[in-house]
Design an enzyme around this catalytic site. Sequence first.
Site, mmCIF file in Angstrom:
data_model
loop_
_atom_site.group_PDB
_atom_site.id
_atom_site.type_symbol
_atom_site.label_atom_id
_atom_site.label_comp_id
_atom_site.label_asym_id
_atom_site.label_seq_id
_atom_site.Cartn_x
_atom_site.Cartn_y
_atom_site.Cartn_z
ATOM 1 N N ASP A 13 0.808 -1.230 0.000
ATOM 2 C CA ASP A 13 0.000 0.000 0.000
ATOM 3 C C ASP A 13 0.837 1.274 0.000
ATOM 4 O O ASP A 13 0.439 2.299 0.558
ATOM 5 C CB ASP A 13 -0.962 0.027 1.214
ATOM 6 N N LYS A 16 1.697 2.202 -5.111
ATOM 7 C CA LYS A 16 2.214 1.650 -6.380
ATOM 8 C C LYS A 16 1.281 1.959 -7.548
ATOM 9 O O LYS A 16 1.715 2.372 -8.619
ATOM 10 C CB LYS A 16 2.406 0.122 -6.251
ATOM 11 N N GLY A 40 -4.579 -4.292 -3.773
ATOM 12 C CA GLY A 40 -5.571 -3.260 -4.077
ATOM 13 C C GLY A 40 -4.781 -2.036 -4.468
ATOM 14 O O GLY A 40 -4.146 -1.426 -3.614
ATOM 15 N N HIS A 41 -4.739 -1.727 -5.737
ATOM 16 C CA HIS A 41 -3.925 -0.611 -6.230
ATOM 17 C C HIS A 41 -4.833 0.538 -6.652
ATOM 18 O O HIS A 41 -5.619 0.399 -7.595
ATOM 19 C CB HIS A 41 -3.051 -1.067 -7.407
ATOM 20 N N GLN A 222 1.991 -6.060 -3.170
ATOM 21 C CA GLN A 222 2.423 -6.151 -1.772
ATOM 22 C C GLN A 222 3.687 -5.313 -1.573
ATOM 23 O O GLN A 222 3.846 -4.318 -2.246
ATOM 24 C CB GLN A 222 2.649 -7.617 -1.334
#
Length: 420
Positions: A13, A16, A40-41, A222
Amino acid sequence: MKLDVLLGLQWGDEGKGKIVDVLAPKYNVISRFQGGPNAGHSLEFNKIKHVLHTIPSGVFRPETINIIGNGVVIDPVIFSKEIDALEKLGVNIRKNLFISKKAHLILPSHRILDAASEAAKGKTKIGSTLKGIGPTYMDKTGRNGIRVGDTLSTDFMNKYNQLTNKHKDILKQYKFEYDLKEYEDCWFKGIALLKSFQIIESEHQINKYLDEGKSILAEGAQGTLLDIDFGSYPFVTSSNTICAGACTGLGVAPNRIGKVFGIFKAYCTRVGSGPFPTELENTTGETIRKQGHEYGATTGRPRRCGWLDLPALKYAIMLNGVTDLIITKSDVLSGFKSLQVCTHYIHNGKRIDYLPYEINEPIEPVYEEFKGWDMDITNCKKFSELPEEFITYLKYIEKEVKVPITIISVGPDREQTITK
Ligand code: GDP
Ligand code: IMO
Ligand code: MG
């Protein structure tokens, strides 16, 4: 041409998705190489926030080719939802998305196994996102997995039933109630959709692109401290999140790696269980969480917050061979009277400057204090507009880790990005 890599240097988080979207116009191709829908980007433009889980963050740039590499694990249900959302926004995803035949599939029973295993761990649970990541990579390395390419074979249903039955047997060991049926229906619909995409042997395509002089950016998921080998084991994910993972997860030789962009927050966060030496379980931590909207993009869970940890950052830089640093969320620290940066730890009464193997034992961070800044920096467009105290903070980090900070993110939007 070389392949550049962008990856997280902390516990995920780091921002990215935002930065890949910013850099995407400079590249012909963006490719994901590991992880799956545990990621979750988020990226934001025109005041709208988008969250991607499986699909590379180059998808909003019409000219960019996006590849889901062999190292990724795919849940067809989550993939379908992402495609739906993108198509509703008018994104022409079919033309520019390629999926590796060798990527493994997350089965409905992998998700159930993840949930059953976490429930059985009780207090020692990993805090998994419960997307079936661990069980899927276990089947991959255990040589039982099902790959995207298998969906094209006439034997696919047999393979599916065999593996699902195996999982049902394992599940008998757990007192865990489950219902596969409903999820299975969506899963098979997802498989049908997945099969309608361009399924390729991506290692050949990627190397061909490089031979033709096309530029590629590999997008990590990650973060380094969640790496299966080098993270705070066992509180990690199940893939190699470090730069080497881009080689195995895409089929690119180490001598073809170019720049390595290492991204980190101006402070630290972690979601899920596991050690976090600089965690602030106090009002300062709560203020960072509130100001930084630190809630998981995949699970919505509150993220644990703490000060920047230099020994951990140096470790991540070493493991990845970072050439360029990117700092995000510096704007969140505006308004703090003073900031702390961890420079060392006290472990077993000794002062050490590295992350010890015994990271799961209590270690006490040693801090250096910095003067904070009051100014709102979210509208700054140039380095020279930034407050002096923040520049001091940045220069100190660069001096300590010996890698230049080349991008400074001052807000979630594409436009809120300063390139040095
Ligand atoms: P990722 O998993 O590394 O892509 O990061 P996430 O999307 O899970 O979490 C990063 C969060 O911070 C998202 O909500 C982003 O919109 C937001 N974000 C990214 N960069 C910045 C920044 O520089 N400042 C602020 N305030 N928010 C940011
Ligand atoms: P992005 O790509 C933050 C964490 C989980 C848990 C551990 C194992 O958005 O940075 P898993 O579901 O992999 O079995 O969970 O890893 N985790 C993440 N934390 N960002 C992520 O991805 C994460 N993906 C997994 O919270 O502690
Ligand atoms: Mg995330």
